[in-house]
Design a protein around this motif. Structure first.
Motif, mmCIF file in Angstrom:
data_model
loop_
_atom_site.group_PDB
_atom_site.id
_atom_site.type_symbol
_atom_site.label_atom_id
_atom_site.label_comp_id
_atom_site.label_asym_id
_atom_site.label_seq_id
_atom_site.Cartn_x
_atom_site.Cartn_y
_atom_site.Cartn_z
ATOM 1 N N ARG A 92 12.428 6.662 4.037
ATOM 2 C CA ARG A 92 12.340 5.372 4.445
ATOM 3 C C ARG A 92 11.504 4.299 3.718
ATOM 4 O O ARG A 92 10.502 5.119 3.207
ATOM 5 C CB ARG A 92 12.021 5.131 6.128
ATOM 6 C CG ARG A 92 12.835 5.808 7.029
ATOM 7 C CD ARG A 92 12.436 5.839 8.610
ATOM 8 N NE ARG A 92 13.316 6.510 9.350
ATOM 9 C CZ ARG A 92 14.075 5.756 10.157
ATOM 10 N NH1 ARG A 92 14.186 4.463 9.991
ATOM 11 N NH2 ARG A 92 14.718 6.219 10.866
ATOM 12 N N ASP A 93 11.795 3.237 3.627
ATOM 13 C CA ASP A 93 10.549 2.381 2.814
ATOM 14 C C ASP A 93 9.413 2.125 3.911
ATOM 15 O O ASP A 93 9.449 2.574 5.054
ATOM 16 C CB ASP A 93 11.377 1.237 2.304
ATOM 17 C CG ASP A 93 11.896 0.216 3.310
ATOM 18 O OD1 ASP A 93 11.703 0.422 4.625
ATOM 19 O OD2 ASP A 93 12.706 -0.641 3.068
ATOM 20 N N LEU A 94 8.564 0.952 3.472
ATOM 21 C CA LEU A 94 7.398 0.965 4.269
ATOM 22 C C LEU A 94 7.818 0.029 5.376
ATOM 23 O O LEU A 94 6.974 -0.064 6.269
ATOM 24 C CB LEU A 94 6.495 0.096 3.314
ATOM 25 C CG LEU A 94 5.844 0.811 2.045
ATOM 26 C CD1 LEU A 94 4.832 0.248 1.380
ATOM 27 C CD2 LEU A 94 4.896 2.233 2.758
ATOM 28 N N GLU A 95 8.976 -0.704 5.478
ATOM 29 C CA GLU A 95 9.425 -1.434 6.537
ATOM 30 C C GLU A 95 10.119 -0.522 7.450
ATOM 31 O O GLU A 95 10.363 -1.035 8.461
ATOM 32 C CB GLU A 95 10.139 -2.645 6.103
ATOM 33 C CG GLU A 95 9.345 -3.847 5.563
ATOM 34 C CD GLU A 95 8.941 -3.234 4.272
ATOM 35 O OE1 GLU A 95 9.590 -2.925 3.397
ATOM 36 O OE2 GLU A 95 7.716 -3.642 3.898
ATOM 37 N N ARG A 155 12.944 1.012 7.041
ATOM 38 C CA ARG A 155 14.440 1.229 6.759
ATOM 39 C C ARG A 155 14.912 2.630 5.847
ATOM 40 O O ARG A 155 14.019 2.766 5.003
ATOM 41 C CB ARG A 155 14.912 -0.082 5.933
ATOM 42 C CG ARG A 155 14.814 -1.405 6.664
ATOM 43 C CD ARG A 155 14.990 -2.440 5.705
ATOM 44 N NE ARG A 155 14.075 -2.761 4.442
ATOM 45 C CZ ARG A 155 13.697 -3.767 4.014
ATOM 46 N NH1 ARG A 155 13.866 -4.940 4.518
ATOM 47 N NH2 ARG A 155 12.610 -3.747 3.070
ATOM 48 N N LEU A 157 16.448 4.559 3.335
ATOM 49 C CA LEU A 157 17.004 4.366 2.014
ATOM 50 C C LEU A 157 18.132 5.061 1.765
ATOM 51 O O LEU A 157 18.497 6.294 2.209
ATOM 52 C CB LEU A 157 15.616 4.965 0.955
ATOM 53 C CG LEU A 157 14.561 4.024 1.189
ATOM 54 C CD1 LEU A 157 13.347 4.761 0.099
ATOM 55 C CD2 LEU A 157 14.708 2.563 0.447
ATOM 56 N N VAL A 216 16.105 7.268 -5.879
ATOM 57 C CA VAL A 216 15.440 7.582 -4.476
ATOM 58 C C VAL A 216 15.000 8.829 -4.724
ATOM 59 O O VAL A 216 13.736 9.063 -4.105
ATOM 60 C CB VAL A 216 16.162 7.152 -3.229
ATOM 61 C CG1 VAL A 216 15.297 7.699 -2.085
ATOM 62 C CG2 VAL A 216 16.373 5.488 -3.417
ATOM 63 N N SER A 272 5.289 4.863 -0.989
ATOM 64 C CA SER A 272 5.662 3.529 -1.230
ATOM 65 C C SER A 272 7.229 3.602 -1.662
ATOM 66 O O SER A 272 7.221 3.473 -3.107
ATOM 67 C CB SER A 272 4.818 2.747 -1.854
ATOM 68 O OG SER A 272 5.173 1.670 -1.988
ATOM 69 N N LEU A 273 8.148 4.002 -1.217
ATOM 70 C CA LEU A 273 9.364 4.067 -1.603
ATOM 71 C C LEU A 273 10.055 2.929 -1.788
ATOM 72 O O LEU A 273 10.544 2.449 -0.435
ATOM 73 C CB LEU A 273 10.123 5.367 -1.129
ATOM 74 C CG LEU A 273 9.601 6.549 -1.102
ATOM 75 C CD1 LEU A 273 10.437 7.726 -0.353
ATOM 76 C CD2 LEU A 273 9.281 7.264 -2.501
ATOM 77 N N LYS A 274 10.578 2.428 -2.681
ATOM 78 C CA LYS A 274 11.689 1.017 -2.703
ATOM 79 C C LYS A 274 12.447 0.992 -3.935
ATOM 80 O O LYS A 274 11.976 1.707 -4.978
ATOM 81 C CB LYS A 274 10.774 -0.226 -2.616
ATOM 82 C CG LYS A 274 9.807 -0.428 -3.630
ATOM 83 C CD LYS A 274 8.983 -1.539 -3.469
ATOM 84 C CE LYS A 274 7.897 -1.739 -4.431
ATOM 85 N NZ LYS A 274 7.204 -3.172 -4.442
ATOM 86 N N THR A 275 13.581 0.554 -3.651
ATOM 87 C CA THR A 275 14.542 0.603 -4.852
ATOM 88 C C THR A 275 14.524 -1.023 -5.435
ATOM 89 O O THR A 275 14.361 -1.977 -5.160
ATOM 90 C CB THR A 275 15.847 0.727 -4.438
ATOM 91 O OG1 THR A 275 16.236 -0.287 -3.564
ATOM 92 C CG2 THR A 275 16.362 1.987 -3.878
ATOM 93 N N LYS A 276 14.497 -0.674 -6.922
ATOM 94 C CA LYS A 276 14.369 -1.982 -7.678
ATOM 95 C C LYS A 276 15.520 -2.512 -7.903
ATOM 96 O O LYS A 276 15.778 -3.717 -8.558
ATOM 97 C CB LYS A 276 13.781 -1.422 -8.989
ATOM 98 C CG LYS A 276 12.206 -1.002 -8.852
ATOM 99 C CD LYS A 276 11.563 -0.767 -10.268
ATOM 100 C CE LYS A 276 9.999 -0.228 -9.928
ATOM 101 N NZ LYS A 276 9.554 0.039 -11.345
#
Length: 402
Positions: A306-309, A311, A313, A319, A344-348
């Motif tokens: 999951r991302d920091l919010e 959600r 992924l 990822v 802090s996982l998020k896709t760019k």
């Protein structure tokens, strides 16, 4: 000397290995374990199926890669059957045990074959493994050869029907690659009858569910241009020998069925009596640690990420790489007596291959289509694969020594 075992040589496992080697400066033994001696670049399998690349372009030797990092890195080709978390042991199919101080679980996933659909497991093909991709490629080429042999009697023979179940990223990329390849082959060779029909099935109301509408529009236009039929809102309930049956009492004939309908955790993960989601992915702490076992990290498709919010992924290679890198960095922090960090996982962005020379890409707020997107994807592949290939070649040049 602490021992870190990385179980799985996919995108997450290989990235964790590289991170540990490059960022840790103390004594550390790293053991990479996989049942196969190669790293399979599954994201590039579509070009392989379409004869744009060969098998060496989608594999990296894990043996040579481990050797390239020196004496403190070892590769073991083993099939792990169980894990004793309390004793910190991996047990292989022969009963041999492998101990660890830290464990990074990167076992990946498998194609989800719904057991409630009669005939699906027996008649569907996937590309999640190299052997399946190779078998798929060979059978597709055999179908093309058969159509070439029928050139003189094509009016008396029906089309060869390829059906792709699942219209997510994998399904769309496979459909466009196959259609583009067969179209170019028949048109360039001057054959009168191509006779290969490709149909993409979605149980939802659209293709590429959950993605930016930009990708949906670009993919629909490319699929239409290539003559790929799109069937939406159809739920498969049974697969016969040559026919797919849907919940609305309709059916569709096929000669070759490819299934890309989602993922499920690897068999080892499914066997663990731990908290999992409906995909049989392990539930992890925000630091990617396994609850109750702080020395164990779970990455890639093996975990619900999951991302920091909060959600969930998507299970992409990017990822997986992010999670593998973060887990390795947390292992290093813990060995230095520091607390692990929240991931802090998020896709760019996202890149979709649409045939052999086109694509669609979104990087931040920038949308790119056509050949430019194809070049972006090629660059991403190059910058990932090239350093790994160089390391393995270095080992070969030096005669098997780092």
């Amino acid at each position: 000397m602490a021992r870190v075992v990385i179980l799985g040589g996919g995108y997450a496992g290989v990235t964790a290995l590289r991170t540990l080697v490059h960022q840790h400066r103390g004594d550390l033994e790293i053991v990479l374990v996989d049942r196969h001696p190669y790293h399979y670049l599954q994201t590039e399998v579509y070009d392989f199926i379409a004869n744009k690349t060969n098998i060496s372009d989608i594999t990296i030797s894990l043996v040579a890669l481990a050797l390239s990092f020196g004496k403190n890195v070892q590769f073991l080709q083993r099939k792990i059957e169980s894990i004793d978390f309390d004793r910190r042991l991996l047990i292989d199919e022969g009963g041999e045990e492998l101990s660890y101080d830290y464990l990074i679980l990167a076992t990946g996933s498998r194609t989800f074959i719904d057991s409630s659909i009669p005939g699906l497991a027996e008649r569907a093909h996937g590309v999640k493994s190299l052997v399946n991709a190779l078998s798929f490629k060979q059978q597709f080429e055999r179908a093309i050869y058969n159509k070439i042999e029928q050139e003189g009697i094509c009016e008396r023979r029906g089309e060869f029907h390829v059906v792709i179940g699942g219209a997510g990223l994998s399904g769309v990329e496979i459909a466009t690659a196959m259609a583009d390849y067969s179209d170019r082959l028949f048109s360039r060779s001057g054959f009168v009858c191509s006779g290969i029909s490709i149909t993409l099935i979605s149980s939802g109301e659209s293709i590429l569910p959950g993605t930016d509408p930009f990708f949906v529009t670009k993919a629909q236009k490319k699929l239409a241009k290539l003559g790929v039929k799109i069937v939406t809102g159809k739920r498969v309930v049974e697969v016969g020998e040559k026919e797919i049956f849907f919940a609305d009492d309709t059916s569709l004939p096929f000669d070759f069925l490819i299934w890309t309908g989602g993922i499920i955790g690897a068999p080892l993960i499914r066997s663990l009596e731990l908290a999992k989601n409906r995909r049989h992915q392990l539930i992890v702490e925000p630091t990617l640690q396994l609850p109750g076992y702080p020395e164990v990290f779970v990455v890639g498709d093996a975990a619900e990420l999951r991302d920091l919010e909060g959600r969930i992924l998507p299970p992409t290679a990017y990822v997986a790489e992010l999670s593998g890198r973060h887990a390795a960095e947390n292992v290093i922090l813990m060995m230095r007596g520091k607390p692990p960090r929240v991931a802090s996982l998020k896709t760019k962005g996202m890149v979709v291959a649409l045939g052999l020379s086109e694509g669609a890409a979104k990087i931040g707020s920038l949308h790119v289509g056509g050949f430019a997107a194809h070049l972006i994807k090629a660059a991403i592949v190059h910058f990932y694969r090239h350093p790994l290939a160089l390391r393995t070649k270095m080992v070969l040049v030096k005669g098997g020594t780092p």
